[in-house]
Write an enzyme that holds these catalytic residues in place. Sequence first.
Site, PDB file in Angstrom:
ATOM      1  N   GLY A 184       0.689  -1.091   0.044  1.00  0.00           N
ATOM      2  CA  GLY A 184       0.052  -0.131   0.047  1.00  0.00           C
ATOM      3  C   GLY A 184       0.881   1.207  -0.087  1.00  0.00           C
ATOM      4  N   LEU A 185       1.772   1.397   0.981  1.00  0.00           N
ATOM      5  CA  LEU A 185       2.479   2.581   1.023  1.00  0.00           C
ATOM      6  C   LEU A 185       3.834   2.473  -0.262  1.00  0.00           C
ATOM      7  CD1 LEU A 185       2.724   3.073   4.893  1.00  0.00           C
ATOM      8  CD2 LEU A 185       1.232   4.215   3.155  1.00  0.00           C
ATOM      9  N   PHE A 187      10.391  -1.121   3.600  1.00  0.00           N
ATOM     10  CA  PHE A 187       9.093  -1.219   3.812  1.00  0.00           C
ATOM     11  C   PHE A 187       8.423  -2.510   3.713  1.00  0.00           C
ATOM     12  CE2 PHE A 187       7.067   2.997   4.390  1.00  0.00           C
ATOM     13  CZ  PHE A 187       8.165   3.753   4.614  1.00  0.00           C
ATOM     14  N   GLY A 188       9.635  -3.592   3.359  1.00  0.00           N
ATOM     15  CA  GLY A 188       8.853  -4.773   3.157  1.00  0.00           C
ATOM     16  C   GLY A 188       8.412  -5.626   4.109  1.00  0.00           C
ATOM     17  N   GLY A 189       8.148  -6.793   3.877  1.00  0.00           N
ATOM     18  CA  GLY A 189       7.410  -7.705   5.059  1.00  0.00           C
ATOM     19  C   GLY A 189       6.017  -7.682   5.014  1.00  0.00           C
ATOM     20  N   ASN A 239       3.092   1.828  14.804  1.00  0.00           N
ATOM     21  CA  ASN A 239       2.475   2.114  16.164  1.00  0.00           C
ATOM     22  C   ASN A 239       2.198   0.859  16.947  1.00  0.00           C
ATOM     23  OD1 ASN A 239      -0.758   1.876  16.046  1.00  0.00           O
ATOM     24  ND2 ASN A 239       0.119   2.616  14.163  1.00  0.00           N
ATOM     25  N   HIS A 240       2.002  -0.261  16.222  1.00  0.00           N
ATOM     26  CA  HIS A 240       1.670  -1.353  16.870  1.00  0.00           C
ATOM     27  C   HIS A 240       2.911  -1.923  17.960  1.00  0.00           C
ATOM     28  CE1 HIS A 240      -2.343  -1.320  15.091  1.00  0.00           C
ATOM     29  NE2 HIS A 240      -1.960  -1.347  13.942  1.00  0.00           N
ATOM     30  N   TYR A 271       2.626  -9.261  14.733  1.00  0.00           N
ATOM     31  CA  TYR A 271       3.151  -8.003  14.055  1.00  0.00           C
ATOM     32  C   TYR A 271       4.040  -7.057  14.514  1.00  0.00           C
ATOM     33  CZ  TYR A 271       3.131  -3.973  11.118  1.00  0.00           C
ATOM     34  OH  TYR A 271       3.325  -2.931  10.494  1.00  0.00           O
ATOM     35  N   SER A 330      -1.453   5.745  10.990  1.00  0.00           N
ATOM     36  CA  SER A 330      -2.701   4.925  10.061  1.00  0.00           C
ATOM     37  C   SER A 330      -2.292   6.063   8.722  1.00  0.00           C
ATOM     38  CB  SER A 330      -3.856   5.424  10.418  1.00  0.00           C
ATOM     39  OG  SER A 330      -3.978   4.615  11.724  1.00  0.00           O
TER      40      SER A 330
END
Lengths: 274, 274, 274, 274, 274, 274
Positions: B21-22, B78-80, B119-120, B143, B172
């Site tokens: 997405g990003l 940004f992978g994974g 943030n998680h 995660y 988000s």
Amino acid sequence: MNQQVAAKPFHRILLTGAAGGLGKILREKLKDWTDILRVSDLADLGAAQEGEEVVQCDLADKAAVMDLVKDVELILHFGGISVEASFEDIMRANIQGTYNIYEAAHHHKVRRVIFASSNHTIGFYKTTDFIDATMPPRPDGIYGVSKCFGESLSRYYYDRVGIETVCVRIGSAFPAPANRRMLTTYLSYDDLVELLRCAAFTPRVGYTIVFGVSDNREKWWSNHAASHLGYEPKDSSDKFAHLFPDTGRYPDADDVGSTYQGGGFILSGPQYKP
Amino acid sequence: MNQQVAAKPFHRILLTGAAGGLGKILREKLKDWTDILRVSDLADLGAAQEGEEVVQCDLADKAAVMDLVKDVELILHFGGISVEASFEDIMRANIQGTYNIYEAAHHHKVRRVIFASSNHTIGFYKTTDFIDATMPPRPDGIYGVSKCFGESLSRYYYDRVGIETVCVRIGSAFPAPANRRMLTTYLSYDDLVELLRCAAFTPRVGYTIVFGVSDNREKWWSNHAASHLGYEPKDSSDKFAHLFPDTGRYPDADDVGSTYQGGGFILSGPQYKP
Amino acid sequence: MNQQVAAKPFHRILLTGAAGGLGKILREKLKDWTDILRVSDLADLGAAQEGEEVVQCDLADKAAVMDLVKDVELILHFGGISVEASFEDIMRANIQGTYNIYEAAHHHKVRRVIFASSNHTIGFYKTTDFIDATMPPRPDGIYGVSKCFGESLSRYYYDRVGIETVCVRIGSAFPAPANRRMLTTYLSYDDLVELLRCAAFTPRVGYTIVFGVSDNREKWWSNHAASHLGYEPKDSSDKFAHLFPDTGRYPDADDVGSTYQGGGFILSGPQYKP
Amino acid sequence: MNQQVAAKPFHRILLTGAAGGLGKILREKLKDWTDILRVSDLADLGAAQEGEEVVQCDLADKAAVMDLVKDVELILHFGGISVEASFEDIMRANIQGTYNIYEAAHHHKVRRVIFASSNHTIGFYKTTDFIDATMPPRPDGIYGVSKCFGESLSRYYYDRVGIETVCVRIGSAFPAPANRRMLTTYLSYDDLVELLRCAAFTPRVGYTIVFGVSDNREKWWSNHAASHLGYEPKDSSDKFAHLFPDTGRYPDADDVGSTYQGGGFILSGPQYKP
Amino acid sequence: MNQQVAAKPFHRILLTGAAGGLGKILREKLKDWTDILRVSDLADLGAAQEGEEVVQCDLADKAAVMDLVKDVELILHFGGISVEASFEDIMRANIQGTYNIYEAAHHHKVRRVIFASSNHTIGFYKTTDFIDATMPPRPDGIYGVSKCFGESLSRYYYDRVGIETVCVRIGSAFPAPANRRMLTTYLSYDDLVELLRCAAFTPRVGYTIVFGVSDNREKWWSNHAASHLGYEPKDSSDKFAHLFPDTGRYPDADDVGSTYQGGGFILSGPQYKP
Amino acid sequence: MNQQVAAKPFHRILLTGAAGGLGKILREKLKDWTDILRVSDLADLGAAQEGEEVVQCDLADKAAVMDLVKDVELILHFGGISVEASFEDIMRANIQGTYNIYEAAHHHKVRRVIFASSNHTIGFYKTTDFIDATMPPRPDGIYGVSKCFGESLSRYYYDRVGIETVCVRIGSAFPAPANRRMLTTYLSYDDLVELLRCAAFTPRVGYTIVFGVSDNREKWWSNHAASHLGYEPKDSSDKFAHLFPDTGRYPDADDVGSTYQGGGFILSGPQYKP
């Protein structure tokens, strides 16, 4: 005419170091605050302008300083040496000189001093640190050590005899930043004057240390401990950012200029010549 | 034409997770920074566009990652996997994968990584807490635990071999908040790019954790420990506030979504299926 | 006989890593606490002694671990690799292995785990730092990173499903200090057992990180955040101080062993072989 | 015999201020540490005893100090003025003098200095405050200000050229407390020597500030920031408590001696004579 | 018309103290939030306007308060005495009265209270202090002590039975600042209403203390601990600064009005009449 | 004989609540400190013993309290209700009563009060928390709220008129712990008396909050903020530990008695009867 003069908030303010870089700026800017601006320096100051008293004075001369401070309500102590120099010169100008100012202030019952301290009191913090005025000093040179002395001395005069002091840890107060580091430490002249205004006119300042810096994007310094001054910088170094364009060329890990808040100044101590 | 290319600050940047997405957003936005944007993903990325190199790559494949990182100056990792999944899948993609990235970065002398954390990592703090990057992690799922791992690992590579990392705890990052919680965690795409720009171009970042969040009204996270990045969000979720109108219907005391910063994500762990 | 057994506070405790250095010690010491001590290791454990159950088990084998944890009231998780090794080996034993333990604990409703963490989670703090359990981890190797993972994971299992964990950041638990650094990090076997006793029997421990160290003179670690455990070390490394006599030969400024709390371990990472 | 000498940990230690109150004590106590104890003072030191070198030296004389420090491995800098005196005298002895010591240490590659600082660096904290070494100094006289200078200067020499310093903020180091305040500030001679031993022999001290105080019942000072020194005082002022018996006669609210940690010393500044 | 009413977020809000200075303002402003605004006071409130219920009520009357709170969803507790008065009057109105409110709230299952606390809970901090909601209270009068009581009591009702409370430490909520101190403590009516809106509509507030102050230049109070409320003041006292022009006439060192945050209020306690 | 009397440090001390559990103990123990011990209670105190004055007094009776305090040098305020009771009873005894004490102390120029506060001012902290006197109160009942009131009130009287107070947050002062929780909160009678001695005789205490607890192994409370009192507990609950033997039976997650520092007291509020 006398009435007009009487309308200014101070009758007489002393500005030391008036021939220096910032002194020249302030000599122009402070006149609205005071009937009489007494300006002093070791260097020649030219003739007195209207509303001025000019006193050539060696701050290391105790008797001369005692005279200099007479009849003054507020001192902006910008005198002394503001670069690395021999220890003896710095001790004479900044240590003996600042002591003389405070002794004279005590003798003449001056109630407040604004002391031109420096970011070089904390120049050995890293550029990834975010610090505030309660953290221990880490000076980056003999000049910085002499400013730490001034901060200790003024703390004492406040605790002991009640002379209020605002220590202004001045960043880079120039017309424009001269390198990328100064994008973070830049203090515009207008913001400097505004900060001094806050320091001069807040009814009670006690003993306050404040960082003299504009509202730049990158920040190393928090002024939360000086919130009572109400200092709100209006300028930012952003308008100069184009002078130091973005680049992916990271400095080496031991590059002093980008590692420490004090920048290249750290290398300027005379004692380290080969 | 060669000169034009030479004017870009980086020669080659690697973006992992470019099909996510990003990743799709960033694939468009980063091209001004770099002559060549190497994009990688496990999923199909389509044909290489101008100024791109496309590499399909499983991050868990150590040899493949070693090749992937070759000749790169900066990595945006940004992978994974970015949602709750089986532990084994997350371990493979996010733990083995991130280790492979850092080992390759060390081998190829890459000097900086921007790590997409989350943030998680701190989702079990309460929505009435105000936290900063120095507080202990409280992950809200496997995660999140894997992102804590990435933060520990990158801390080690900085302390041990000097690879700088900016861990961006992304809030988000969507076109718009999808629920009331996201009014607080919203990160606009523009602010994301700006934050990455700060992370990429600040001359020295050391090891920095920064919260990726826009200038929303309600705040849970302080970025004071990343002030040196100079990140100033321009957007706010306020323009979406009308989507989640004020109401006096307080959630129940044990409503997870409003109690914890991680929101409903907390309930998504696969291990809690009946 | 049954009555005698019934008098022990636990019915069954699981000790993983029972063939390791500390595991062997604990295998002897824990028997008073429990009717049955289930000991496990990948290595051979010999025949079961009275009051023991012996299970050879690979912690990376999820199904095997699920069986291992069955009917257990308390887990002392000392299994896995406790030195630098290849990432893949550490990931398998310490990351997958610890996850398996917690999943099994959750499945079998075990209410408390004592996790053998390590001072190598914070080995990159300096020997002049005094730290506590709330400060960010700074691991000094892949082994340390894997222990940080265990600390994050157990935090999650406490917040999410209420399994209490005491993470014991073990110092140097050997018969005697082997070098000067260990005068500071020494943990006597008796103090280790006493600390485990506190961790096992305090009625509520929530999620607690505690440093496993004796009452040595030089201190790097504060246990104030674990005061509720009531751990009072009885031993000190002072009786070994004569082995490392006072000397005025200061180590070089870049001597890793005396600069960082992790000591020479910092240099042991396999990825740094030439 | 030579071998016996060679067994001492230092070859040559310099003790400045050896004719002072504490200097005389230390002159006796340090001999086990060093083959040669070089003692200096402005005052007469008598003839050199075995294992001694005696140098009469004015610390304000830069050239003389340069000679004094030659071939020295460790400096215990106890020289200078230790009471309130004229600013000029204190500046000469404590400011110029301490600078000369550090410049000479730098020139001669001395790696560690133990600096006799003072509780008068923080004498304006209240007797109900509990402070530590990270809190801002609040000197209670010109003497205290000069010790703050020494602490700033030594911080600089550590950050800039790596000379390690332990600043010992000495309490009341006398044979016995002379008033009730000293029940809190008392430092026995044995504890002083033990603290200096810790400061001299800990392998790495970096820049450490430690309060020199015995294990008295009432405490104003925390040494948690110097825990790595392993200093454990053995004495307490309790055995002298009977000299200052309990009484219900509370001092007046403005009684300086009981209000500020610096006690009556605060009133001794020469500049406050009527 | 009924449908229109039904669109309001609350069905019934109780405002106590509705005849007081702020109560009158709020009586007008809150109507958009609620179908029915129940207003109460000891003093006469006039006839009920549309959408209002008027209840004359002595808050010290437990039974009356029990009726008053019936069928209410949210309480804005502005009732009681808001100046120094006899202890007995304050105890009756503010201590017994506030207890009655909370008992009734508990009985009637009200889930949130907004409690009008006061800056006089912390009025004995100095005007050079910058404080936040976690620092110990320092009330400046019996009125302030009674507000501390309300803050303790509401903390208890949140911890024990889950009633959420926002304690608003109101600054100087008047049409304009009446003296220089109020330039710092000024809270515009619009900002007050906005703060109450945040307190009423944030989905979860737990137990929150927030300072009620506009975005004035000089600041004594940090709201970081209430960031989750999203309160952003829009007004500033700056537009009134010309009423209290800059002057160099510093107040005396013992001038209460400029020394303490509570200002002259500190002197108003009835018990100090000669 | 008169001379012998004159040798006692106080001439007259007032002890309120002298018929209570601790009052009876103190009535015996304090006689060495004072020529005359004035004891008061609402309950019958029996005949005056030698060196005593007995006054039956309702603390809620302002005039009676004014008489009670006359000619007193020090007050140990142990009167009032020390369990959960109706709000009105607690308000009368603990709120009105404590106010009366301070007003009378102010009127009669008493310079110090020792106030029997309680651990129930902070009973809603968790048993895994380690707290100190600067952290916000979290009372666990109406009784605890009334003690918070006393702490606020006494803070005010110190700031406003200079009456010094030591608030002693008494733990569990009984002959022996009655349950496992009290192993942590136990205060032996001897340690109580010693703490009161420190509170009475330290020359300056200002406003001090101290936890009244013996040197038990498990600790929830730090007295670092009261280090100037020099309180060193001599006893420990360890000698009673065998009464509450180790067991592996962890309480349920919502077991109030083991979750909160206040223990089962939390459930005793009268307002929660069904």
